[in-house]
Scaffold this active site. Structure first.
Site, PDB file in Angstrom:
ATOM      1  CG  ASP A   8      -0.380   0.138   2.533  1.00  0.00           C
ATOM      2  OD1 ASP A   8       0.864   0.289   2.611  1.00  0.00           O
ATOM      3  OD2 ASP A   8      -1.125   0.131   3.528  1.00  0.00           O
ATOM      4  CB  CYS A  65       0.874  -2.457   4.716  1.00  0.00           C
ATOM      5  SG  CYS A  65       0.606  -3.531   6.139  1.00  0.00           S
ATOM      6  CB  THR A  67       1.815  -2.696  11.022  1.00  0.00           C
ATOM      7  OG1 THR A  67       0.625  -3.147  10.347  1.00  0.00           O
ATOM      8  CG2 THR A  67       1.549  -1.350  11.695  1.00  0.00           C
ATOM      9  CG  HIS A  98      10.278 -24.959  11.724  1.00  0.00           C
ATOM     10  ND1 HIS A  98      10.366 -24.899  13.096  1.00  0.00           N
ATOM     11  CD2 HIS A  98      11.502 -25.358  11.291  1.00  0.00           C
ATOM     12  CE1 HIS A  98      11.589 -25.249  13.484  1.00  0.00           C
ATOM     13  NE2 HIS A  98      12.301 -25.529  12.394  1.00  0.00           N
ATOM     14  CG  HIS A 133       8.774 -28.792  10.331  1.00  0.00           C
ATOM     15  ND1 HIS A 133       8.588 -28.359  11.627  1.00  0.00           N
ATOM     16  CD2 HIS A 133      10.113 -28.972  10.183  1.00  0.00           C
ATOM     17  CE1 HIS A 133       9.764 -28.259  12.233  1.00  0.00           C
ATOM     18  NE2 HIS A 133      10.706 -28.635  11.376  1.00  0.00           N
TER      19      HIS A 133
END
Ligand code: RB5
Length: 146
Positions: A8, A65, A67, A98, A133
């Site tokens: 963004d 973005c 955060t 993993h 995994h």
């Protein structure tokens, strides 16, 4: 390997630096934008990138973005996507080994470009370990109905 990337307005500068890194690593990049001076909505970029990975048009996706949180929430709504929000090198490596994460999210307002580029490089070049995994990743896919 082909990498789809999107951001963004809060992630434009870091996105451009990561595009250069992907090219330096000899990988193909598909940039879905944004080319924005004004505010845009992160789902409009997270979902197209995630869909490209989910339908096989791209092998991996990277989303930026402010955060990384909005991007990761939106991307993880797309079936088949395992988006990891990462701001440290240990997690960048571990989530590939993993979780077989296929989308990486980061926040340009959270970390500097030096660390972000190192994270992207480690994440793009670390292989999934499989083994024990696989059982865990399979349980996520089964829940999704895949
Ligand atoms: C935009 O201001 C900001 O909310 C967005 O970039 C992101 O951080 C959302 O999770």
């Amino acid at each position: 390997m082909k990498v789809a990337i999107g951001s963004d307005h809060a992630g434009v500068e870091l996105r451009k630096e990561i595009i250069s890194l992907i090219e330096e690593l000899g990988m193909e990049v598909e940039d879905v934008g944004c080319e924005c001076d004004t505010s845009v909505d992160y789902p409009d970029y997270a979902i197209p990138v995630a869909e490209k990975v989910a339908n096989g048009e791209a092998d991996r996706g990277i989303l930026i973005c402010g955060t990384g949180i909005g991007m990761s929430i939106a991307a993880n709504k797309v079936k088949g996507i395992r988006c990891a929000l990462v701001h440290d090198l240990f997690s960048a490596k571990a989530t590939r080994q993993h979780n077989d994460s296929n989308v990486l999210a980061m926040g340009e307002r959270v970390i500097g470009p030096g660390l972000a580029l190192e994270i992207a490089k480690v994440w793009l070049t670390t292989e999934y370990e499989g083994g024990r995994h696989g059982r865990r990743v399979d349980k996520i896919s089964q829940y999704e109905g895949q």
